[in-house]
Motif scaffolding. Structure first.
Motif, PDB file in Angstrom:
ATOM      1  N   SER A  89       0.841  -1.184   0.055  1.00 53.19           N
ATOM      2  CA  SER A  89      -0.133  -0.038  -0.008  1.00 53.19           C
ATOM      3  C   SER A  89       1.127   2.134  -0.053  1.00 53.19           C
ATOM      4  O   SER A  89       2.028   1.341   0.566  1.00 53.19           O
ATOM      5  CB  SER A  89      -1.125   0.481   0.887  1.00 53.19           C
ATOM      6  OG  SER A  89      -0.322  -0.573   2.342  1.00 53.19           O
ATOM      7  N   ILE A  90       0.139   2.208  -0.635  1.00 53.66           N
ATOM      8  CA  ILE A  90       1.154   3.413  -0.547  1.00 53.66           C
ATOM      9  C   ILE A  90       0.084   4.552   0.069  1.00 53.66           C
ATOM     10  O   ILE A  90      -1.300   4.762   0.154  1.00 53.66           O
ATOM     11  CB  ILE A  90       1.248   4.212  -2.198  1.00 53.66           C
ATOM     12  CG1 ILE A  90      -0.216   3.960  -2.942  1.00 53.66           C
ATOM     13  CG2 ILE A  90       2.740   3.280  -2.460  1.00 53.66           C
ATOM     14  CD1 ILE A  90       0.179   4.362  -4.079  1.00 53.66           C
ATOM     15  N   GLU A  91       0.920   5.801  -0.032  1.00 52.51           N
ATOM     16  CA  GLU A  91       0.065   6.504   0.673  1.00 52.51           C
ATOM     17  C   GLU A  91      -1.213   7.120  -0.193  1.00 52.51           C
ATOM     18  O   GLU A  91      -1.232   7.495  -1.441  1.00 52.51           O
ATOM     19  CB  GLU A  91       0.938   8.047   0.683  1.00 52.51           C
ATOM     20  CG  GLU A  91       1.857   7.910   2.835  1.00 52.51           C
ATOM     21  CD  GLU A  91       1.437   8.169   3.323  1.00 52.51           C
ATOM     22  OE1 GLU A  91       0.369   9.198   3.205  1.00 52.51           O
ATOM     23  OE2 GLU A  91       2.116   8.572   4.404  1.00 52.51           O
ATOM     24  N   VAL A  92      -2.281   7.820   0.725  1.00 51.49           N
ATOM     25  CA  VAL A  92      -3.135   8.227  -0.875  1.00 51.49           C
ATOM     26  C   VAL A  92      -3.281   8.867  -1.283  1.00 51.49           C
ATOM     27  O   VAL A  92      -3.674   9.061  -2.634  1.00 51.49           O
ATOM     28  CB  VAL A  92      -5.008   8.375   0.794  1.00 51.49           C
ATOM     29  CG1 VAL A  92      -4.750   9.995   1.408  1.00 51.49           C
ATOM     30  CG2 VAL A  92      -6.286   8.131  -0.883  1.00 51.49           C
ATOM     31  N   LYS A  93      -2.243   9.993  -1.417  1.00 48.16           N
ATOM     32  CA  LYS A  93      -1.890  11.331  -2.246  1.00 48.16           C
ATOM     33  C   LYS A  93      -1.399  10.602  -3.262  1.00 48.16           C
ATOM     34  O   LYS A  93      -1.380  11.273  -4.848  1.00 48.16           O
ATOM     35  CB  LYS A  93      -1.348  11.685  -1.820  1.00 48.16           C
ATOM     36  CG  LYS A  93      -2.307  13.144  -0.664  1.00 48.16           C
ATOM     37  CD  LYS A  93      -1.138  13.968   0.388  1.00 48.16           C
ATOM     38  CE  LYS A  93      -2.166  15.103   0.824  1.00 48.16           C
ATOM     39  NZ  LYS A  93      -1.936  16.493   1.571  1.00 48.16           N
ATOM     40  N   GLU A  94      -0.407   9.578  -3.767  1.00 52.67           N
ATOM     41  CA  GLU A  94       0.113   9.076  -4.451  1.00 52.67           C
ATOM     42  C   GLU A  94       0.094   8.409  -5.504  1.00 52.67           C
ATOM     43  O   GLU A  94      -0.297   8.078  -6.447  1.00 52.67           O
ATOM     44  CB  GLU A  94       1.380   8.534  -3.339  1.00 52.67           C
ATOM     45  CG  GLU A  94       2.655   8.820  -2.569  1.00 52.67           C
ATOM     46  CD  GLU A  94       3.421   8.894  -2.420  1.00 52.67           C
ATOM     47  OE1 GLU A  94       3.504   7.720  -3.167  1.00 52.67           O
ATOM     48  OE2 GLU A  94       3.517   8.582  -1.288  1.00 52.67           O
ATOM     49  N   ALA A  95      -1.775   7.608  -4.564  1.00 54.52           N
ATOM     50  CA  ALA A  95      -2.491   6.609  -5.852  1.00 54.52           C
ATOM     51  C   ALA A  95      -3.352   7.552  -6.253  1.00 54.52           C
ATOM     52  O   ALA A  95      -3.903   6.763  -7.693  1.00 54.52           O
ATOM     53  CB  ALA A  95      -3.257   5.546  -4.464  1.00 54.52           C
ATOM     54  N   VAL A 130      -4.383   1.463  -0.567  1.00 56.63           N
ATOM     55  CA  VAL A 130      -3.768   2.730   0.637  1.00 56.63           C
ATOM     56  C   VAL A 130      -3.417   2.786   2.237  1.00 56.63           C
ATOM     57  O   VAL A 130      -4.654   2.286   2.766  1.00 56.63           O
ATOM     58  CB  VAL A 130      -4.294   4.176  -0.459  1.00 56.63           C
ATOM     59  CG1 VAL A 130      -4.138   4.842  -2.077  1.00 56.63           C
ATOM     60  CG2 VAL A 130      -5.671   4.187  -0.091  1.00 56.63           C
ATOM     61  N   HIS A 131      -2.996   3.804   2.486  1.00 60.04           N
ATOM     62  CA  HIS A 131      -2.833   4.452   3.480  1.00 60.04           C
ATOM     63  C   HIS A 131      -3.328   4.776   4.144  1.00 60.04           C
ATOM     64  O   HIS A 131      -2.954   6.525   2.990  1.00 60.04           O
ATOM     65  CB  HIS A 131      -1.857   3.221   4.178  1.00 60.04           C
ATOM     66  CG  HIS A 131      -0.393   3.635   3.484  1.00 60.04           C
ATOM     67  ND1 HIS A 131       0.304   2.709   3.424  1.00 60.04           N
ATOM     68  CD2 HIS A 131       0.148   4.629   4.222  1.00 60.04           C
ATOM     69  CE1 HIS A 131       1.423   3.406   2.946  1.00 60.04           C
ATOM     70  NE2 HIS A 131       1.656   4.502   3.507  1.00 60.04           N
ATOM     71  N   LEU A 132      -3.163   5.977   4.999  1.00 55.61           N
ATOM     72  CA  LEU A 132      -3.203   7.081   5.767  1.00 55.61           C
ATOM     73  C   LEU A 132      -1.712   7.238   6.802  1.00 55.61           C
ATOM     74  O   LEU A 132      -1.125   6.026   6.869  1.00 55.61           O
ATOM     75  CB  LEU A 132      -4.496   7.075   6.493  1.00 55.61           C
ATOM     76  CG  LEU A 132      -5.405   7.341   5.518  1.00 55.61           C
ATOM     77  CD1 LEU A 132      -7.078   7.025   7.115  1.00 55.61           C
ATOM     78  CD2 LEU A 132      -6.101   8.431   4.859  1.00 55.61           C
ATOM     79  N   PRO A 133      -1.812   8.439   6.509  1.00 56.71           N
ATOM     80  CA  PRO A 133      -0.139   8.583   8.058  1.00 56.71           C
ATOM     81  C   PRO A 133      -0.208   7.218   8.713  1.00 56.71           C
ATOM     82  O   PRO A 133      -1.656   8.020   9.704  1.00 56.71           O
ATOM     83  CB  PRO A 133      -0.175   9.724   7.405  1.00 56.71           C
ATOM     84  CG  PRO A 133      -1.668  11.207   7.085  1.00 56.71           C
ATOM     85  CD  PRO A 133      -2.246   9.476   6.763  1.00 56.71           C
ATOM     86  N   LYS A 134       0.706   6.775   9.810  1.00 54.12           N
ATOM     87  CA  LYS A 134       0.479   6.223  10.752  1.00 54.12           C
ATOM     88  C   LYS A 134      -0.067   6.942  12.348  1.00 54.12           C
ATOM     89  O   LYS A 134       0.196   6.348  12.781  1.00 54.12           O
ATOM     90  CB  LYS A 134       2.095   6.095  10.613  1.00 54.12           C
ATOM     91  CG  LYS A 134       1.925   4.139   8.705  1.00 54.12           C
ATOM     92  CD  LYS A 134       2.016   3.537   9.759  1.00 54.12           C
ATOM     93  CE  LYS A 134       2.842   3.039   8.687  1.00 54.12           C
ATOM     94  NZ  LYS A 134       2.123   3.490   7.004  1.00 54.12           N
ATOM     95  N   ASP A 135       0.456   8.230  11.769  1.00 56.23           N
ATOM     96  CA  ASP A 135       0.322   8.589  13.120  1.00 56.23           C
ATOM     97  C   ASP A 135      -0.852   9.845  13.355  1.00 56.23           C
ATOM     98  O   ASP A 135      -1.048  10.360  14.873  1.00 56.23           O
ATOM     99  CB  ASP A 135       0.902  10.056  13.473  1.00 56.23           C
ATOM    100  CG  ASP A 135       1.210  11.212  12.315  1.00 56.23           C
ATOM    101  OD1 ASP A 135      -0.218  11.058  11.155  1.00 56.23           O
ATOM    102  OD2 ASP A 135       1.146  11.904  12.380  1.00 56.23           O
ATOM    103  N   LEU A 160      -9.357  10.685   4.543  1.00 60.05           N
ATOM    104  CA  LEU A 160      -9.047  10.025   3.364  1.00 60.05           C
ATOM    105  C   LEU A 160      -9.718  11.226   2.439  1.00 60.05           C
ATOM    106  O   LEU A 160      -8.864  12.409   1.500  1.00 60.05           O
ATOM    107  CB  LEU A 160      -9.832   9.419   2.845  1.00 60.05           C
ATOM    108  CG  LEU A 160      -9.562   8.078   3.246  1.00 60.05           C
ATOM    109  CD1 LEU A 160     -10.085   6.554   3.092  1.00 60.05           C
ATOM    110  CD2 LEU A 160      -7.996   7.806   2.345  1.00 60.05           C
ATOM    111  N   LEU A 161     -11.379  11.720   2.938  1.00 60.40           N
ATOM    112  CA  LEU A 161     -11.592  12.935   2.434  1.00 60.40           C
ATOM    113  C   LEU A 161     -10.277  14.054   2.386  1.00 60.40           C
ATOM    114  O   LEU A 161      -9.637  15.507   1.772  1.00 60.40           O
ATOM    115  CB  LEU A 161     -12.751  13.728   2.588  1.00 60.40           C
ATOM    116  CG  LEU A 161     -13.993  12.208   2.266  1.00 60.40           C
ATOM    117  CD1 LEU A 161     -15.176  12.401   3.184  1.00 60.40           C
ATOM    118  CD2 LEU A 161     -13.543  11.828   0.881  1.00 60.40           C
TER     119      LEU A 161
END
Length: 199
Positions: A89-95, A130-135, A160-161
């Protein structure tokens, strides 16, 4: 007098409709809800579906042969991604693509139930994950979570939004979520919340 609200499907006493605000978003959401979540009093996916006119919810476990979902996934002018923290999975912004509409799939259920949906639904396997920031930290105060950065479905939708459309205000999603939780806490006998959830 109905026992359950005809709009939000929650018990009339616990109706959340007064806290829902319509929100416009370019990003579309598909919520794949495990049957065990459909009538859960504290289910949060309903906040998303009531607030966002371009969201849709399907209930089930194996969506491999779900005709409507497969028709949506076949649309060539839409970028489909699924929020699932896989090894790839990648950061949602990159997908997301600037040239296509974005449609994000959320799995609504416990980690175990979400994994089962992901595992048995063959039509999801080829999608970008995709994934969200881990923090990020969740605020689901009356439900035990596997870790402090576990998010409810509505929180995941909000973040996400917010990541993809920072110019828009999605805070009403979290407001409705917080009010729903506080209502449930207020119904508990004195000391129960502190004993079971703060200890």
């Amino acid at each position: 007098m109905y026992r359950y609200c005809q709009k939000c499907s929650k018990a009339t006493k616990a109706c959340i409709c007064e806290w829902i605000s319509p929100i416009r978003s370019n990003v579309e959401l598909i919520i794949l809800q495990h049957p065990s979540e459909e009538h859960r009093p504290m289910g949060t996916a309903r906040i998303l579906s009531l607030s966002l006119s371009n969201s849709v919810t399907f209930v089930g476990e194996d969506f491999s042969d779900h005709n409507v979902l497969n028709e949506l996934l076949a649309e060539q002018d839409v970028e489909h991604v699924i929020l699932y923290p896989s090894d790839s999975s990648i950061e949602v912004k990159e997908a997301v693509s600037a040239n296509k509409r974005t449609r994000i799939i959320l799995l609504d259920g416990t980690w175990k139930k979400a994994f089962k949906i992901w595992q048995v639904s063959k039509n999801l396997q080829g999608l970008k994950t995709v994934h969200l920031p881990k923090d990020l930290k969740g605020n689901y105060r009356i439900r035990k979570a596997p870790s402090e950065n576990s998010l409810s479905t509505v929180e995941a939708g909000y973040y996400l939004l917010n990541q993809l459309e920072p110019q828009n205000d999605f805070n009403s999603l979290l407001v409705a979520f917080d009010k729903m939780i506080q209502f449930q806490i207020d119904q508990m006998p004195p000391g129960v919340f502190e004993k079971n959830y703060l200890s």
